[in-house]
Design a protein around this motif. Structure first.
Motif, PDB file in Angstrom:
ATOM      1  N   LEU A 147      15.546  -1.253-132.935  1.00 14.48           N
ATOM      2  CA  LEU A 147      16.891  -1.833-132.768  1.00 14.48           C
ATOM      3  C   LEU A 147      17.882  -1.233-133.775  1.00 14.48           C
ATOM      4  O   LEU A 147      19.055  -1.554-133.771  1.00 14.48           O
ATOM      5  CB  LEU A 147      16.841  -3.351-132.898  1.00 14.48           C
ATOM      6  CG  LEU A 147      16.129  -4.091-131.770  1.00 14.48           C
ATOM      7  CD1 LEU A 147      16.153  -5.594-131.992  1.00 14.48           C
ATOM      8  CD2 LEU A 147      16.767  -3.790-130.424  1.00 14.48           C
ATOM      9  N   GLN A 148      17.378  -0.401-134.659  1.00 12.81           N
ATOM     10  CA  GLN A 148      18.202   0.289-135.665  1.00 12.81           C
ATOM     11  C   GLN A 148      18.944  -0.683-136.576  1.00 12.81           C
ATOM     12  O   GLN A 148      20.178  -0.596-136.733  1.00 12.81           O
ATOM     13  CB  GLN A 148      19.189   1.241-134.980  1.00 12.81           C
ATOM     14  CG  GLN A 148      18.473   2.364-134.236  1.00 12.81           C
ATOM     15  CD  GLN A 148      19.427   3.374-133.641  1.00 12.81           C
ATOM     16  OE1 GLN A 148      20.486   3.001-133.127  1.00 12.81           O
ATOM     17  NE2 GLN A 148      19.079   4.636-133.696  1.00 12.81           N
ATOM     18  N   ALA A 149      18.187  -1.608-137.162  1.00 15.07           N
ATOM     19  CA  ALA A 149      18.793  -2.545-138.123  1.00 15.07           C
ATOM     20  C   ALA A 149      19.336  -1.744-139.310  1.00 15.07           C
ATOM     21  O   ALA A 149      18.627  -0.920-139.875  1.00 15.07           O
ATOM     22  CB  ALA A 149      17.737  -3.535-138.583  1.00 15.07           C
ATOM     23  N   ARG A 150      20.602  -1.976-139.649  1.00 12.28           N
ATOM     24  CA  ARG A 150      21.252  -1.182-140.710  1.00 12.28           C
ATOM     25  C   ARG A 150      22.326  -2.014-141.391  1.00 12.28           C
ATOM     26  O   ARG A 150      22.823  -3.006-140.812  1.00 12.28           O
ATOM     27  CB  ARG A 150      21.875   0.094-140.134  1.00 12.28           C
ATOM     28  CG  ARG A 150      22.899  -0.238-139.063  1.00 12.28           C
ATOM     29  CD  ARG A 150      23.352   0.956-138.265  1.00 12.28           C
ATOM     30  NE  ARG A 150      24.299   0.539-137.238  1.00 12.28           N
ATOM     31  CZ  ARG A 150      23.952  -0.010-136.085  1.00 12.28           C
ATOM     32  NH1 ARG A 150      22.698  -0.226-135.786  1.00 12.28           N
ATOM     33  NH2 ARG A 150      24.887  -0.365-135.215  1.00 12.28           N
ATOM     34  N   PRO A 151      22.710  -1.626-142.618  1.00 16.03           N
ATOM     35  CA  PRO A 151      23.694  -2.416-143.358  1.00 16.03           C
ATOM     36  C   PRO A 151      24.976  -2.658-142.555  1.00 16.03           C
ATOM     37  O   PRO A 151      25.489  -1.752-141.902  1.00 16.03           O
ATOM     38  CB  PRO A 151      23.981  -1.559-144.604  1.00 16.03           C
ATOM     39  CG  PRO A 151      22.714  -0.775-144.792  1.00 16.03           C
ATOM     40  CD  PRO A 151      22.187  -0.492-143.413  1.00 16.03           C
ATOM     41  N   GLY A 152      25.441  -3.891-142.611  1.00 20.36           N
ATOM     42  CA  GLY A 152      26.724  -4.236-141.999  1.00 20.36           C
ATOM     43  C   GLY A 152      26.656  -4.611-140.524  1.00 20.36           C
ATOM     44  O   GLY A 152      27.664  -5.010-139.941  1.00 20.36           O
ATOM     45  N   ALA A 153      25.478  -4.487-139.905  1.00 22.01           N
ATOM     46  CA  ALA A 153      25.403  -4.736-138.461  1.00 22.01           C
ATOM     47  C   ALA A 153      25.469  -6.232-138.147  1.00 22.01           C
ATOM     48  O   ALA A 153      25.128  -7.073-138.983  1.00 22.01           O
ATOM     49  CB  ALA A 153      24.112  -4.149-137.899  1.00 22.01           C
ATOM     50  N   THR A 154      25.916  -6.526-136.925  1.00 25.40           N
ATOM     51  CA  THR A 154      25.935  -7.910-136.434  1.00 25.40           C
ATOM     52  C   THR A 154      24.790  -8.081-135.446  1.00 25.40           C
ATOM     53  O   THR A 154      24.667  -7.320-134.492  1.00 25.40           O
ATOM     54  CB  THR A 154      27.276  -8.193-135.711  1.00 25.40           C
ATOM     55  OG1 THR A 154      28.334  -7.899-136.625  1.00 25.40           O
ATOM     56  CG2 THR A 154      27.381  -9.642-135.295  1.00 25.40           C
ATOM     57  N   VAL A 155      23.959  -9.097-135.718  1.00 22.27           N
ATOM     58  CA  VAL A 155      22.726  -9.283-134.946  1.00 22.27           C
ATOM     59  C   VAL A 155      22.755 -10.636-134.247  1.00 22.27           C
ATOM     60  O   VAL A 155      23.134 -11.637-134.858  1.00 22.27           O
ATOM     61  CB  VAL A 155      21.497  -9.281-135.902  1.00 22.27           C
ATOM     62  CG1 VAL A 155      20.191  -9.342-135.103  1.00 22.27           C
ATOM     63  CG2 VAL A 155      21.519  -8.084-136.836  1.00 22.27           C
ATOM     64  N   LEU A 156      22.331 -10.654-132.989  1.00 17.64           N
ATOM     65  CA  LEU A 156      22.122 -11.931-132.314  1.00 17.64           C
ATOM     66  C   LEU A 156      20.618 -12.108-132.107  1.00 17.64           C
ATOM     67  O   LEU A 156      19.992 -11.312-131.396  1.00 17.64           O
ATOM     68  CB  LEU A 156      22.830 -11.963-130.959  1.00 17.64           C
ATOM     69  CG  LEU A 156      22.522 -13.203-130.114  1.00 17.64           C
ATOM     70  CD1 LEU A 156      23.172 -14.445-130.706  1.00 17.64           C
ATOM     71  CD2 LEU A 156      22.989 -13.028-128.684  1.00 17.64           C
ATOM     72  N   ASP A 157      20.050 -13.126-132.757  1.00 15.86           N
ATOM     73  CA  ASP A 157      18.652 -13.470-132.515  1.00 15.86           C
ATOM     74  C   ASP A 157      18.667 -14.656-131.553  1.00 15.86           C
ATOM     75  O   ASP A 157      19.001 -15.770-131.939  1.00 15.86           O
ATOM     76  CB  ASP A 157      17.963 -13.822-133.841  1.00 15.86           C
ATOM     77  CG  ASP A 157      16.472 -14.116-133.639  1.00 15.86           C
ATOM     78  OD1 ASP A 157      16.080 -14.400-132.492  1.00 15.86           O
ATOM     79  OD2 ASP A 157      15.724 -14.071-134.622  1.00 15.86           O
ATOM     80  N   GLY A 158      18.324 -14.388-130.296  1.00 17.03           N
ATOM     81  CA  GLY A 158      18.440 -15.419-129.254  1.00 17.03           C
ATOM     82  C   GLY A 158      17.309 -16.426-129.269  1.00 17.03           C
ATOM     83  O   GLY A 158      17.376 -17.439-128.573  1.00 17.03           O
ATOM     84  N   THR A 159      16.266 -16.150-130.035  1.00 21.60           N
ATOM     85  CA  THR A 159      15.094 -17.048-130.107  1.00 21.60           C
ATOM     86  C   THR A 159      14.696 -17.147-131.586  1.00 21.60           C
ATOM     87  O   THR A 159      13.691 -16.576-132.011  1.00 21.60           O
ATOM     88  CB  THR A 159      13.923 -16.460-129.285  1.00 21.60           C
ATOM     89  OG1 THR A 159      13.753 -15.087-129.659  1.00 21.60           O
ATOM     90  CG2 THR A 159      14.169 -16.561-127.791  1.00 21.60           C
ATOM     91  N   LEU A 160      15.469 -17.881-132.324  1.00 20.55           N
ATOM     92  CA  LEU A 160      15.366 -17.884-133.786  1.00 20.55           C
ATOM     93  C   LEU A 160      13.998 -18.329-134.289  1.00 20.55           C
ATOM     94  O   LEU A 160      13.474 -17.778-135.256  1.00 20.55           O
ATOM     95  CB  LEU A 160      16.455 -18.823-134.321  1.00 20.55           C
ATOM     96  CG  LEU A 160      16.643 -18.864-135.823  1.00 20.55           C
ATOM     97  CD1 LEU A 160      17.182 -17.539-136.340  1.00 20.55           C
ATOM     98  CD2 LEU A 160      17.588 -19.994-136.187  1.00 20.55           C
ATOM     99  N   GLY A 161      13.394 -19.334-133.650  1.00 17.49           N
ATOM    100  CA  GLY A 161      12.113 -19.869-134.125  1.00 17.49           C
ATOM    101  C   GLY A 161      12.240 -20.295-135.573  1.00 17.49           C
ATOM    102  O   GLY A 161      13.216 -20.932-135.976  1.00 17.49           O
ATOM    103  N   GLY A 162      11.271 -19.892-136.382  1.00 20.08           N
ATOM    104  CA  GLY A 162      11.325 -20.233-137.806  1.00 20.08           C
ATOM    105  C   GLY A 162      12.146 -19.236-138.605  1.00 20.08           C
ATOM    106  O   GLY A 162      12.231 -19.362-139.832  1.00 20.08           O
ATOM    107  N   GLY A 163      12.703 -18.226-137.944  1.00 19.00           N
ATOM    108  CA  GLY A 163      13.577 -17.286-138.644  1.00 19.00           C
ATOM    109  C   GLY A 163      12.856 -16.082-139.227  1.00 19.00           C
ATOM    110  O   GLY A 163      13.389 -15.390-140.088  1.00 19.00           O
ATOM    111  N   GLY A 164      11.659 -15.783-138.760  1.00 17.42           N
ATOM    112  CA  GLY A 164      10.902 -14.646-139.290  1.00 17.42           C
ATOM    113  C   GLY A 164      11.592 -13.317-139.018  1.00 17.42           C
ATOM    114  O   GLY A 164      11.885 -12.552-139.941  1.00 17.42           O
ATOM    115  N   HIS A 165      11.893 -13.043-137.747  1.00 23.07           N
ATOM    116  CA  HIS A 165      12.609 -11.804-137.436  1.00 23.07           C
ATOM    117  C   HIS A 165      14.000 -11.837-138.076  1.00 23.07           C
ATOM    118  O   HIS A 165      14.472 -10.847-138.621  1.00 23.07           O
ATOM    119  CB  HIS A 165      12.764 -11.631-135.922  1.00 23.07           C
ATOM    120  CG  HIS A 165      11.510 -11.206-135.212  1.00 23.07           C
ATOM    121  ND1 HIS A 165      10.723 -12.089-134.525  1.00 23.07           N
ATOM    122  CD2 HIS A 165      10.915  -9.992-135.090  1.00 23.07           C
ATOM    123  CE1 HIS A 165       9.680 -11.431-134.002  1.00 23.07           C
ATOM    124  NE2 HIS A 165       9.780 -10.167-134.333  1.00 23.07           N
TER     125      HIS A 165
END
Ligand SMILES: C[S@@+](CC[C@H](N)C(=O)[O-])C[C@H]1O[C@@H](n2cnc3c(N)ncnc32)[C@H](O)[C@@H]1O
Length: 383
Positions: free
Chosen positions: A83-101
């Motif tokens: 997903l190319q996680a990088r500084p400053g990016a905006t992320v939508l986690d649609g299935t947060l669960g306990g917040g691990g990802h």
């Protein structure tokens, strides 16, 4: 049906409204034999310096949310990388669960990346809020289905994001909480209610489905979502038995499955297939996924990436088909020589086939064994 959409910005909580509906999840035994067992990706170098190893940061046992919420994020490094996680990016986690990802994405997007986390489960949100609190105003948590990610984003004042993750399974915590009814282990089956609601605001439970549904509906769920041999026999027997005895606890259903000797000697425990089918039906998991994926594509920035982790062959098929259609664009019938629909491609594939967990991950976390990840990238809108 109108329902509450709860927004938590940093430590503040705000209430808004949005559509609510039934929703989803768990996984394990849902892979149809027609689905290829996997995987194109070459083995990853997990020793790389840049490689973000949250497993290590969070401890060998996964994400421990205080004393109760423990869930090990599945395919974590693959998600961060693809997903190319990088500084400053905006992320939508649609299935947060306990917040691990989410925790890993927040680390990777620091110092100023934003994470919008959605979940329908109040307990999951509360646990994630606690775990992620040190990220302060960088997190915006919303109690919402990803099926309504458009209104959830609107409520936090964001239109487009750089990456979206849907990790479709139930969390380990949900499975391990007997009161939620996702687990039917024999030692707790007498007291495990036939509930299985992802969203506790929903009034209908699995016990209600077993009381009110027609034999035809029950049969169709067992067959489509569980691939259960003997679906018709079980559906009819439920309708017959409920005239005298209501199905209230997991044991009530287990006794019937046992009496009928359905799926005896098969590879998968028939009870697993039955419970899975009822859970998928109750929470309308496939409907939520189809709607959520369409909206996810709409809300990605050009170059933004969508990742979906499936645990059931039907989930993966829906994801594959939505991505395939968005890659193709044109919906004209093949007999028409020139495109008249004018629909342009909106996605390009990042993974050609599904990515599966490594042997190492599966041995540490057996619940990851059925996970399949697909990733696609948003193309710029045509001008
Ligand atoms: C596998 S867990 C996610 C775990 C998470 N990625 C982590 O690392 O902790 C799936 C979560 O999705 C939630 N969920 C299921 N269906 C949903 C939906 N339609 N919208 C929002 N959340 C959903 C469940 O309540 C559950 O907490």
């Amino acid at each position: 049906m109108e329902g509450k959409l709860e927004i938590r910005l940093g430590t503040r909580s705000v209430l808004g409204t949005a559509k609510s509906e039934r929703h989803p999840e768990s996984g394990g035994e849902g892979w149809r034999s027609a689905v290829p067992r996997a995987i194109s990706k070459k083995p990853r170098d997990h020793s790389s310096k840049q490689h973000f190893d949250v497993q290590t940061k969070l401890g060998a046992s996964g994400v421990n949310m205080g004393t109760t919420f423990e869930h090990r994020p599945v395919l974590l490094n693959e998600c961060l990388e693809l997903l190319q996680a990088r500084p400053g990016a905006t992320v939508l986690d649609g299935t947060l669960g306990g917040g691990g990802h989410a925790c890993a994405f927040l680390e990777q997007t620091s110092p100023d990346g934003i994470l919008i986390g959605l979940d329908v489960d109040e307990d999951a949100l509360a646990a994630a809020e606690k775990t992620l609190s040190h990220f302060g105003t960088r997190i915006k948590l919303v109690r919402s289905s990803f099926r309504q990610l458009d209104s959830a984003l609107r409520n936090v004042g964001i239109d487009k994001v750089d990456m979206i993750l849907l990790d479709l399974g139930v969390s380990s915590w949900q499975i391990d909480s007997p009161a939620r009814g996702f687990r039917f282990a024999s030692e707790s089956a007498e007291e495990a209610p036939l509930d299985m609601r992802m969203d506790q605001r929903q009034s209908t439970t699995v016990a209600d489905l077993l009381r009110d549904s027609s034999a035809e509906d029950l049969q169709s769920w067992f067959s489509r979502y569980g691939e259960l041999p003997g679906s018709k026999k079980l559906a009819r027997a439920i309708v017959e038995r409920r005239r005298d005895t209501p199905f209230l606890y997991a044991q009530d259903l287990l006794d019937l499955i046992d009496d009928l000797r359905i799926g005896k000697g098969r590879k998968h425990n028939p009870a697993t297939l039955v419970f899975q089918a009822l859970r998928i039906a109750l929470n309308d998991e496939m409907g939520a996924l189809e709607e959520g994926l369409a909206k996810a594509i709409d809300h990605l920035n050009p170059g933004g990436r969508l990742g979906v982790i499936s645990y059931h062959s039907l989930e993966d098929r829906i994801t594959k088909n939505v991505i395939r259609d968005a890659v193709k664009g044109c919906v004209c019938p093949p007999r028409i020589p020139v495109c008249i629909c004018g629909q342009l491609p909106r996605l390009t594939k990042v993974t050609r086939r599904t990515v599966v967990p490594s042997k190492d991950e599966m041995s540490i976390n057996p619940r990851a064994r059925s996970a399949r990840l697909r990733v696609a990238e948003r193309l710029p809108e045509a001008v």
